[in-house]
Scaffold this motif. Structure first.
Motif, PDB file in Angstrom:
ATOM      1  N   ILE A  35      65.981  46.274  41.776  1.00 10.98           N
ATOM      2  CA  ILE A  35      67.412  46.039  41.594  1.00 10.98           C
ATOM      3  C   ILE A  35      67.598  44.747  40.804  1.00 10.98           C
ATOM      4  O   ILE A  35      66.977  43.723  41.113  1.00 10.98           O
ATOM      5  N   THR A  36      68.449  44.787  39.791  1.00  8.78           N
ATOM      6  CA  THR A  36      68.719  43.615  38.960  1.00  8.78           C
ATOM      7  C   THR A  36      70.152  43.136  39.172  1.00  8.78           C
ATOM      8  O   THR A  36      70.986  43.840  39.762  1.00  8.78           O
ATOM      9  N   LEU A  37      70.435  41.954  38.671  1.00 15.90           N
ATOM     10  CA  LEU A  37      71.808  41.446  38.717  1.00 15.90           C
ATOM     11  C   LEU A  37      72.747  42.369  37.940  1.00 15.90           C
ATOM     12  O   LEU A  37      73.901  42.553  38.320  1.00 15.90           O
ATOM     13  N   GLN A  38      72.245  42.954  36.854  1.00 16.98           N
ATOM     14  CA  GLN A  38      73.085  43.891  36.108  1.00 16.98           C
ATOM     15  C   GLN A  38      73.455  45.090  36.969  1.00 16.98           C
ATOM     16  O   GLN A  38      74.592  45.568  36.927  1.00 16.98           O
ATOM     17  N   ASP A  39      72.508  45.573  37.775  1.00 16.15           N
ATOM     18  CA  ASP A  39      72.807  46.673  38.688  1.00 16.15           C
ATOM     19  C   ASP A  39      73.894  46.266  39.682  1.00 16.15           C
ATOM     20  O   ASP A  39      74.783  47.067  39.999  1.00 16.15           O
ATOM     21  N   LEU A  40      73.815  45.039  40.191  1.00 11.00           N
ATOM     22  CA  LEU A  40      74.830  44.576  41.137  1.00 11.00           C
ATOM     23  C   LEU A  40      76.196  44.547  40.469  1.00 11.00           C
ATOM     24  O   LEU A  40      77.203  44.947  41.069  1.00 11.00           O
ATOM     25  N   MET A  41      76.266  44.075  39.240  1.00 11.75           N
ATOM     26  CA  MET A  41      77.543  43.976  38.528  1.00 11.75           C
ATOM     27  C   MET A  41      78.121  45.352  38.226  1.00 11.75           C
ATOM     28  O   MET A  41      79.346  45.528  38.217  1.00 11.75           O
ATOM     29  N   ASP A  42      77.253  46.322  37.982  1.00 10.40           N
ATOM     30  CA  ASP A  42      77.705  47.679  37.648  1.00 10.40           C
ATOM     31  C   ASP A  42      77.866  48.566  38.879  1.00 10.40           C
ATOM     32  O   ASP A  42      78.231  49.732  38.751  1.00 10.40           O
ATOM     33  N   HIS A  43      77.571  48.024  40.071  1.00  7.59           N
ATOM     34  CA  HIS A  43      77.608  48.803  41.316  1.00  7.59           C
ATOM     35  C   HIS A  43      76.688  50.015  41.232  1.00  7.59           C
ATOM     36  O   HIS A  43      77.000  51.101  41.723  1.00  7.59           O
ATOM     37  N   THR A  44      75.544  49.822  40.601  1.00 12.43           N
ATOM     38  CA  THR A  44      74.563  50.895  40.464  1.00 12.43           C
ATOM     39  C   THR A  44      73.245  50.539  41.148  1.00 12.43           C
ATOM     40  O   THR A  44      72.196  51.102  40.811  1.00 12.43           O
ATOM     41  N   ALA A  45      73.275  49.601  42.107  1.00 13.32           N
ATOM     42  CA  ALA A  45      72.041  49.188  42.779  1.00 13.32           C
ATOM     43  C   ALA A  45      71.458  50.304  43.636  1.00 13.32           C
ATOM     44  O   ALA A  45      70.271  50.306  43.930  1.00 13.32           O
ATOM     45  N   GLY A  46      72.308  51.251  44.071  1.00 14.29           N
ATOM     46  CA  GLY A  46      71.832  52.351  44.900  1.00 14.29           C
ATOM     47  C   GLY A  46      71.882  52.058  46.378  1.00 14.29           C
ATOM     48  O   GLY A  46      71.247  52.749  47.176  1.00 14.29           O
ATOM     49  N   PHE A  47      72.664  51.046  46.784  1.00 15.00           N
ATOM     50  CA  PHE A  47      72.825  50.751  48.204  1.00 15.00           C
ATOM     51  C   PHE A  47      73.754  51.767  48.868  1.00 15.00           C
ATOM     52  O   PHE A  47      74.699  52.266  48.249  1.00 15.00           O
ATOM     53  N   GLU A  48      73.490  52.063  50.127  1.00 15.28           N
ATOM     54  CA  GLU A  48      74.481  52.769  50.931  1.00 15.28           C
ATOM     55  C   GLU A  48      75.638  51.812  51.209  1.00 15.28           C
ATOM     56  O   GLU A  48      75.555  50.604  50.939  1.00 15.28           O
ATOM     57  N   ASP A  49      76.711  52.336  51.768  1.00 15.72           N
ATOM     58  CA  ASP A  49      77.869  51.501  52.090  1.00 15.72           C
ATOM     59  C   ASP A  49      77.857  51.167  53.576  1.00 15.72           C
ATOM     60  O   ASP A  49      77.473  51.998  54.404  1.00 15.72           O
ATOM     61  N   ARG A  50      78.263  49.956  53.915  1.00 16.77           N
ATOM     62  CA  ARG A  50      78.372  49.527  55.313  1.00 16.77           C
ATOM     63  C   ARG A  50      79.700  48.805  55.505  1.00 16.77           C
ATOM     64  O   ARG A  50      80.033  47.901  54.742  1.00 16.77           O
ATOM     65  N   THR A  51      80.439  49.228  56.516  1.00 21.95           N
ATOM     66  CA  THR A  51      81.700  48.580  56.863  1.00 21.95           C
ATOM     67  C   THR A  51      81.600  47.851  58.195  1.00 21.95           C
ATOM     68  O   THR A  51      82.308  46.874  58.425  1.00 21.95           O
ATOM     69  N   ILE A  52      80.710  48.299  59.062  1.00 17.20           N
ATOM     70  CA  ILE A  52      80.595  47.726  60.404  1.00 17.20           C
ATOM     71  C   ILE A  52      80.381  46.223  60.321  1.00 17.20           C
ATOM     72  O   ILE A  52      79.468  45.744  59.648  1.00 17.20           O
ATOM     73  N   GLY A  53      81.254  45.474  61.005  1.00 16.02           N
ATOM     74  CA  GLY A  53      81.095  44.026  61.081  1.00 16.02           C
ATOM     75  C   GLY A  53      81.379  43.295  59.790  1.00 16.02           C
ATOM     76  O   GLY A  53      80.925  42.160  59.613  1.00 16.02           O
ATOM     77  N   ALA A  54      82.161  43.883  58.879  1.00 14.72           N
ATOM     78  CA  ALA A  54      82.467  43.207  57.621  1.00 14.72           C
ATOM     79  C   ALA A  54      83.372  42.005  57.828  1.00 14.72           C
ATOM     80  O   ALA A  54      83.369  41.067  57.028  1.00 14.72           O
ATOM     81  N   GLY A  55      84.172  42.024  58.887  1.00 15.50           N
ATOM     82  CA  GLY A  55      85.104  40.932  59.140  1.00 15.50           C
ATOM     83  C   GLY A  55      84.779  40.180  60.409  1.00 15.50           C
ATOM     84  O   GLY A  55      83.962  40.610  61.227  1.00 15.50           O
ATOM     85  N   ALA A  56      85.431  39.030  60.574  1.00 11.06           N
ATOM     86  CA  ALA A  56      85.268  38.208  61.774  1.00 11.06           C
ATOM     87  C   ALA A  56      86.629  37.658  62.170  1.00 11.06           C
ATOM     88  O   ALA A  56      87.517  37.474  61.337  1.00 11.06           O
ATOM     89  N   ARG A  57      86.790  37.397  63.469  1.00  9.12           N
ATOM     90  CA  ARG A  57      88.079  36.922  63.980  1.00  9.12           C
ATOM     91  C   ARG A  57      88.267  35.419  63.823  1.00  9.12           C
ATOM     92  O   ARG A  57      89.390  34.933  63.821  1.00  9.12           O
ATOM     93  N   SER A  58      87.174  34.677  63.732  1.00  8.22           N
ATOM     94  CA  SER A  58      87.274  33.220  63.632  1.00  8.22           C
ATOM     95  C   SER A  58      86.142  32.688  62.774  1.00  8.22           C
ATOM     96  O   SER A  58      85.135  33.377  62.533  1.00  8.22           O
ATOM     97  N   LYS A  59      86.293  31.446  62.332  1.00  7.48           N
ATOM     98  CA  LYS A  59      85.259  30.820  61.507  1.00  7.48           C
ATOM     99  C   LYS A  59      83.940  30.726  62.264  1.00  7.48           C
ATOM    100  O   LYS A  59      82.866  30.876  61.684  1.00  7.48           O
ATOM    101  N   ASP A  60      84.028  30.492  63.580  1.00  9.97           N
ATOM    102  CA  ASP A  60      82.817  30.374  64.392  1.00  9.97           C
ATOM    103  C   ASP A  60      82.037  31.680  64.454  1.00  9.97           C
ATOM    104  O   ASP A  60      80.839  31.671  64.753  1.00  9.97           O
ATOM    105  N   ASP A  61      82.725  32.794  64.197  1.00 10.65           N
ATOM    106  CA  ASP A  61      82.062  34.100  64.245  1.00 10.65           C
ATOM    107  C   ASP A  61      81.402  34.468  62.925  1.00 10.65           C
ATOM    108  O   ASP A  61      80.737  35.513  62.831  1.00 10.65           O
ATOM    109  N   VAL A  62      81.602  33.652  61.886  1.00  7.36           N
ATOM    110  CA  VAL A  62      81.048  33.957  60.563  1.00  7.36           C
ATOM    111  C   VAL A  62      79.659  33.340  60.446  1.00  7.36           C
ATOM    112  O   VAL A  62      79.513  32.119  60.497  1.00  7.36           O
ATOM    113  N   PRO A  63      78.628  34.145  60.296  1.00  9.01           N
ATOM    114  CA  PRO A  63      77.270  33.603  60.159  1.00  9.01           C
ATOM    115  C   PRO A  63      77.064  33.046  58.753  1.00  9.01           C
ATOM    116  O   PRO A  63      77.820  33.369  57.825  1.00  9.01           O
ATOM    117  N   PRO A  64      76.041  32.219  58.554  1.00  9.33           N
ATOM    118  CA  PRO A  64      75.686  31.819  57.180  1.00  9.33           C
ATOM    119  C   PRO A  64      75.474  33.056  56.317  1.00  9.33           C
ATOM    120  O   PRO A  64      74.933  34.067  56.785  1.00  9.33           O
TER     121      PRO A  64
END
Length: 614
Positions: free
Chosen positions: A135-164
């Motif tokens: 996978i290259t940066l160009q693939d990331l920019m074109d959304h052609t990296a071939g990753f599946e999609d994940r929505t689970i846990g995309a958000g957090a309720r507070s800053k303390d819940d956001v990991p690095p």
């Protein structure tokens, strides 16, 4: 299950079309009065019809601001009106344009190579070598990296819940499900990974990098990539709302665990500066965010599934509206719906944002009307193309999950493609041939191209998203039959076994204890399975959110398939032991019930419902 509201580009695609061709003739820059008349009328109709509290808009052209204005309320409770200069909106995925700009800045400095394996820039974790091609940066920019999609846990309720960011990327890496460069599948993870790489090579956290190298040079003083919004700006943050029961219900601030994909909050006037810089080949006043060659490179097309439909230009989504090539991006998060569109051949840019989900419906009318009013033109009929035979069957979005519980969403969202008399029926529309392997939507302007992947997979690429053909065992009809077969056989056990027991007692027919145990175990498994099917159907059709992770009640619900598995195994073992002690009819019925249970277990395992695939 919670899924993100479709992006505005997908909704607008029904009215907008991309065809590679020479640029349309330059259009006169509209004046402020004409723009005011248009937006005053369009916003009045669009906001009221779609129950949107407010909106903000800015238009640039000729290297300057042409028009900006707020409409309605940025804060319903405090009756605070929208102000294009101070009201900050959460621009969501438009943030990606800042991330891609940051990538190009590092390319310009020689610190990043768009064609290099992204693992070159990673040390704390690695992208697995699932396919020979990296996978290259160009693939990331074109959304052609071939990753599946994940929505689970995309958000957090507070800053303390956001990991690095690096920890979150390492712990929540999506599976690679297709070779890079084959077809586009929009990926928030891919954008966040690119932003993380920028932080790695620059030595700055993402929000600080964006502040120092993009926001400050562009005098975007009321904008930030930080979450929460810094205290000096917090009072100006617009609020977002759902409309329910005739009233607006305020949505909470949602922290983004993948900050480079959507964390920026900005005003419409600040976004005007960003648009001017890109329309001026990286220059804003006496400042530059990109040198001219790099800016022009960034605006060149880098991927299209078929050259006759829309594609990507280093992270910008391409569209052609009324014959004009448009570089755009949209975003939806926490109720805000926003879109940014650049028209290089007319030296014109438009930014619009609303603070309620209904704003997406308003924008699908306002944006085409804006182009009809100020950027008229006609689209050309494309030439060339490869002849690809359409493959009938069910197709799912390429942006879908494979390894998590979210996989089942693809089952409910698949759509059938049929071929009749040379025309296609797909997603509720009929499509007529326009060229080899290319089809035009009847009564609309969207186009559809047939694409065959390197592994022989059939794809349908539209001017919006792309779709992938699914095997027969993944189709909705087959899976509905599987669930119904289980339900019927289970009901015969749950309802029939007690009746059979009463009959046996009445006729005083003895039954071996071990056989009775096998029948009871099968009946219990059937009952538990029925309960699971009913409850999980309610989850799928309800308003269950996985934004902050899979809810506890759903995790508890996933105990039931495991219980069905345990009871079924016990029932099979007991049945085998007692087989010779039962009559022919009893044996036959037991086999039918057990077969039904096995089909349910296959269904649960196949759709990641057996265990906790979170």
């Amino acid at each position: 299950m919670y899924v993100f509201r479709p992006m505005l580009v997908a909704a607008c695609a029904a009215l907008m079309i991309l065809v590679p061709r020479p640029a349309a003739a330059a259009t006169d820059i509209p004046d402020e009065r004409a723009l005011a008349d248009f937006f005053d009328a369009a916003m009045a109709d669009g906001l009221a019809a779609n129950h949107v509290p407010g909106a903000v808009v800015s238009v640039v052209g000729g290297g300057k601001m042409l028009f900006s204005k707020g409409y309605g309320l940025a804060d319903v409770e405090n009756r605070r009106p929208f102000d294009p200069d101070t009201s900050m909106v959460r621009i969501a995925s438009i943030t990606k344009l800042f991330t891609w700009t940051a990538v190009m800045q590092q390319v310009q400095q020689g610190k990043l190579d768009l064609k290099a394996d992204v693992n070159r820039y990673l040390t704390a974790f690695r992208i697995p070598a699932t396919y020979p091609q990296p996978i290259t940066l160009q693939d990331l920019m074109d959304h052609t990296a071939g990753f599946e999609d994940r929505t689970i846990g995309a958000g957090a309720r507070s800053k303390d819940d956001v990991p690095p960011l690096g920890d979150h990327l390492a712990d929540n890496m999506p599976a690679r499900v297709r070779p890079p460069g084959e077809v586009s599948a929009y990926s928030n993870y891919g954008a966040a990974l690119a932003g993380y790489i920028v932080s790695r090579v620059s030595g700055q956290p993402y929000d600080e990098y964006v502040r120092d190298h993009i926001l400050d040079p562009l005098a975007m003083r009321h904008s930030t990539a930080a979450e929460p919004v810094p205290a000096p700006l917090a009072a100006d943050l617009a609020r977002s709302y759902d409309y329910e029961g005739g009233a607006y219900r305020r949505k909470p601030f949602v922290f983004d665990n993948l900050a480079p994909d959507g964390s920026i909050s900005a005003t419409a006037n600040d976004m005007a500066n960003f648009m001017i810089a890109h329309l001026r080949d990286g220059r804003f006043g006496d400042q530059r965010i990109l040198d001219e060659p790099t800016a022009r490179l960034m605006h060149r097309r880098t991927f299209a599934a078929d050259p006759r439909i829309d594609g990507y230009a280093h992270g910008f989504k391409e569209q052609t509206l009324n014959g004009h090539r448009v570089l755009m991006h949209d975003g939806g998060w926490e109720g805000f719906q926003s879109a940014l569109l650049l028209v290089p051949d007319a030296d014109l840019g438009l930014f619009v944002s609303t603070n309620s989900p209904g704003g997406a419906d308003a924008a699908t009318k306002i944006i085409p009307a804006f182009f009809d009013r100020f950027l008229p033109g006609k689209r050309a009929v494309p030439d060339g193309g490869a002849s690809v035979t359409p493959v009938e069957g069910f197709y799912k979005l390429t942006r879908s999950a494979e390894s998590s519980i979210e996989k089942v969403v693809a089952l409910t969202g698949s759509t059938r493609l049929r071929v009749k008399d040379g025309k296609l029926t797909f997603r509720g529309s009929t499509w007529s041939p326009l060229g080899p392997g290319l089809y035009q939507q009847n009564g609309g302007t969207q186009r559809l191209a047939l694409v065959t992947g390197g592994s022989g997979v059939a794809y349908v690429a539209t001017d919006g998203p792309a779709y992938q053909r699914v095997p027969w065992w993944d189709t909705p009809p087959v899976n509905v039959v599987i669930v119904l077969l289980f339900a019927v056989t289970a009901l015969t056990a749950v309802l029939g076994l007690p009746v059979a027991a009463v009959v046996r007692r009445a006729k005083k027919r003895p039954v071996r204890r071990v056989w009775r145990a096998g029948r009871v175990l099968a009946g219990l498994a059937a009952a538990v399975g029925l309960v699971f099917v009913v409850l999980f159907t309610l989850v799928l059709t309800g308003d269950t959110s996985i934004l902050y992770g899979v809810p506890t009640n759903v995790q508890v619900l996933l105990v039931l398939p495991l219980l069905v598995l345990a009871l079924t195994v016990a029932a099979i073992a007991t049945t085998v032991r007692a087989w010779r002690h039962a009559g022919v009819l009893a044996r036959g019925h037991q086999v039918v019930v057990l077969a039904g249970l096995l089909t349910l277990l296959w269904f649960c395992r196949h759709w990641n419902l057996l265990g906790w695939h979170l």
